[in-house]
Design a protein around this motif. Structure first.
Motif, PDB file in Angstrom:
ATOM      1  N   VAL A 186      59.072  78.190  52.114  1.00 19.90           N
ATOM      2  CA  VAL A 186      58.378  78.550  50.881  1.00 19.90           C
ATOM      3  C   VAL A 186      56.914  78.172  50.984  1.00 19.90           C
ATOM      4  O   VAL A 186      56.571  77.022  51.288  1.00 19.90           O
ATOM      5  CB  VAL A 186      59.016  77.840  49.667  1.00 19.90           C
ATOM      6  CG1 VAL A 186      58.311  78.259  48.376  1.00 19.90           C
ATOM      7  CG2 VAL A 186      60.512  78.134  49.589  1.00 19.90           C
ATOM      8  N   LEU A 187      56.044  79.137  50.737  1.00 21.20           N
ATOM      9  CA  LEU A 187      54.597  78.913  50.694  1.00 21.20           C
ATOM     10  C   LEU A 187      54.105  79.199  49.284  1.00 21.20           C
ATOM     11  O   LEU A 187      54.228  80.318  48.787  1.00 21.20           O
ATOM     12  CB  LEU A 187      53.875  79.828  51.690  1.00 21.20           C
ATOM     13  CG  LEU A 187      52.345  79.887  51.543  1.00 21.20           C
ATOM     14  CD1 LEU A 187      51.728  78.506  51.742  1.00 21.20           C
ATOM     15  CD2 LEU A 187      51.750  80.887  52.528  1.00 21.20           C
ATOM     16  N   VAL A 188      53.560  78.187  48.632  1.00 19.86           N
ATOM     17  CA  VAL A 188      52.985  78.364  47.296  1.00 19.86           C
ATOM     18  C   VAL A 188      51.487  78.588  47.436  1.00 19.86           C
ATOM     19  O   VAL A 188      50.766  77.756  47.996  1.00 19.86           O
ATOM     20  CB  VAL A 188      53.282  77.149  46.396  1.00 19.86           C
ATOM     21  CG1 VAL A 188      52.587  77.303  45.043  1.00 19.86           C
ATOM     22  CG2 VAL A 188      54.786  76.986  46.208  1.00 19.86           C
ATOM     23  N   VAL A 189      51.047  79.730  46.923  1.00 21.91           N
ATOM     24  CA  VAL A 189      49.632  80.108  46.962  1.00 21.91           C
ATOM     25  C   VAL A 189      48.992  79.931  45.580  1.00 21.91           C
ATOM     26  O   VAL A 189      47.845  79.530  45.464  1.00 21.91           O
ATOM     27  CB  VAL A 189      49.475  81.568  47.440  1.00 21.91           C
ATOM     28  CG1 VAL A 189      48.018  82.020  47.402  1.00 21.91           C
ATOM     29  CG2 VAL A 189      50.041  81.727  48.854  1.00 21.91           C
ATOM     30  N   GLY A 190      49.773  80.236  44.521  1.00 23.60           N
ATOM     31  CA  GLY A 190      49.245  80.172  43.163  1.00 23.60           C
ATOM     32  C   GLY A 190      48.847  78.758  42.768  1.00 23.60           C
ATOM     33  O   GLY A 190      49.595  77.805  42.973  1.00 23.60           O
ATOM     34  N   ASN A 191      47.653  78.606  42.196  1.00 24.24           N
ATOM     35  CA  ASN A 191      47.118  77.286  41.847  1.00 24.24           C
ATOM     36  C   ASN A 191      47.604  76.779  40.487  1.00 24.24           C
ATOM     37  O   ASN A 191      47.883  77.589  39.610  1.00 24.24           O
ATOM     38  CB  ASN A 191      45.589  77.353  41.854  1.00 24.24           C
ATOM     39  CG  ASN A 191      45.063  77.434  43.276  1.00 24.24           C
ATOM     40  OD1 ASN A 191      45.562  76.768  44.161  1.00 24.24           O
ATOM     41  ND2 ASN A 191      44.054  78.263  43.473  1.00 24.24           N
ATOM     42  N   PRO A 192      47.661  75.435  40.305  1.00 20.90           N
ATOM     43  CA  PRO A 192      47.373  74.390  41.303  1.00 20.90           C
ATOM     44  C   PRO A 192      48.501  74.301  42.340  1.00 20.90           C
ATOM     45  O   PRO A 192      49.587  73.805  42.040  1.00 20.90           O
ATOM     46  CB  PRO A 192      47.267  73.111  40.467  1.00 20.90           C
ATOM     47  CG  PRO A 192      48.084  73.386  39.245  1.00 20.90           C
ATOM     48  CD  PRO A 192      47.985  74.861  38.983  1.00 20.90           C
ATOM     49  N   ALA A 193      48.214  74.815  43.534  1.00 20.02           N
ATOM     50  CA  ALA A 193      49.258  75.095  44.525  1.00 20.02           C
ATOM     51  C   ALA A 193      50.060  73.856  44.929  1.00 20.02           C
ATOM     52  O   ALA A 193      51.289  73.917  45.044  1.00 20.02           O
ATOM     53  CB  ALA A 193      48.640  75.745  45.765  1.00 20.02           C
ATOM     54  N   ASN A 194      49.384  72.726  45.160  1.00 21.64           N
ATOM     55  CA  ASN A 194      50.100  71.530  45.635  1.00 21.64           C
ATOM     56  C   ASN A 194      51.160  71.090  44.628  1.00 21.64           C
ATOM     57  O   ASN A 194      52.318  70.867  44.983  1.00 21.64           O
ATOM     58  CB  ASN A 194      49.118  70.388  45.878  1.00 21.64           C
ATOM     59  CG  ASN A 194      48.142  70.662  46.999  1.00 21.64           C
ATOM     60  OD1 ASN A 194      47.424  71.657  46.967  1.00 21.64           O
ATOM     61  ND2 ASN A 194      48.091  69.780  47.973  1.00 21.64           N
ATOM     62  N   THR A 195      50.750  70.961  43.381  1.00 21.17           N
ATOM     63  CA  THR A 195      51.688  70.475  42.362  1.00 21.17           C
ATOM     64  C   THR A 195      52.690  71.557  41.975  1.00 21.17           C
ATOM     65  O   THR A 195      53.851  71.251  41.663  1.00 21.17           O
ATOM     66  CB  THR A 195      50.913  69.929  41.152  1.00 21.17           C
ATOM     67  OG1 THR A 195      50.071  68.852  41.607  1.00 21.17           O
ATOM     68  CG2 THR A 195      51.839  69.395  40.069  1.00 21.17           C
TER      69      THR A 195
END
Length: 269
Positions: free
Chosen positions: A63-72
């Motif tokens: 899973v790659l999260v691109v949408g911000n705030p991406a880390n959280t």
């Protein structure tokens, strides 16, 4: 080669038996919006996606999260997919890495692919720490260190860092929306390396769940240098960290701890 495209708004179809997920959609921060309001809106989005991944995707899904705030957002998504290992949830800082490589290459007057091992530490935000201390450049005279070739600590520790930290905002100011093509390219780079691995002696930056490496608090999604083999990443260990670098890591990890605390407050409601 693309065999089929399935446009759908149904999680059961979208996430069915998938091996890779690019989670691009998120609630963008709007003028006057508090961070807790932004996190609250994104929890709703990533709750649905996390639950769908948990229910329908393969258990080894990447899973790659691109949408911000991406880390959280990546941390939140993993919370709602307990049957999938936490290390399978990552946040994209490859766009920042690509920007940092390009800035160093321009300064050195070389092609971008001649610059290697730039690091993005921390959050995909204005607190991130773009680090050229361990970067190398291939010149006609051989492999050199970037700091020795640039030979300008003032530029590296101020102008370079601030330019990369503020690049996202500069793009929005210029085109009235966030980056598109460069972000898509970075997402492809991130997943390609996760799938096929990094070259010997090279590492890339990925937002991953911290295991405490480099004194970073555990269980925040933090961008580290990683090496990848057999579709598994490992945080690059034992890189020397200067006092200056440590101060930058402290700033960005503190922001991520604050985001996690705010997200947890919303989750408890």
């Amino acid at each position: 080669m693309t065999h089929e495209v399935l446009p759908t708004a149904e999680p059961a179809k979208a996430f069915n038996n998938i091996a890779a997920a690019f989670l691009v959609g998120a609630m963008p921060r709007k003028e006057g919006m508090e961070r807790k309001d932004l996190l609250a809106a994104n929890i709703e989005i990533f709750k649905v996606q996390g639950e769908a991944l948990d229910k329908y995707a393969r258990k080894d899904v990447k899973v790659l999260v691109v949408g911000n705030p991406a880390n959280t957002n990546a941390l939140i998504c993993s919370h709602y997919a307990p049957s999938i290992p936490k290390e399978n949830f990552t946040a994209m800082t490859r766009l920042d890495q690509n920007r940092a490589q390009a800035a160093l290459a321009a300064r050195l007057n070389v092609q971008v692919d001649k610059v290697k091992n730039v690091i993005i530490w921390g959050n995909h935000s204005s607190t991130q720490y773009p680090d050229a201390a361990h970067a190398t450049v291939t010149l006609l005279s051989g492999l050199k260190t970037v700091p020795s070739e640039i030979n300008d600590d003032e530029w590296l520790n101020n102008t370079f860092i601030e330019t990369i930290q503020k690049r996202g905002a500069a793009v929005i100011a210029a085109r009235k929306m966030s980056s598109a093509m460069s972000a898509a390219k970075a997402a492809g780079d991130h997943m390609r390396d996760w799938w096929f691995g990094t070259k010997p002696g090279e590492w890339v930056s990925m937002g991953v769940v911290s295991d405490g490496s480099y004194g970073i608090p555990k269980d925040i999604v933090f961008s580290f240098p990683v090496i990848i083999k057999n579709k598994q990443y490992e945080i690059m260990q034992n890189l020397p960290i200067s006092k200056f670098a440590k101060s930058k890591l402290d700033i960005t990890s503190k922001e991520l701890e604050e985001e996690r605390a705010e997200a947890n407050n919303v989750l408890k409601k």
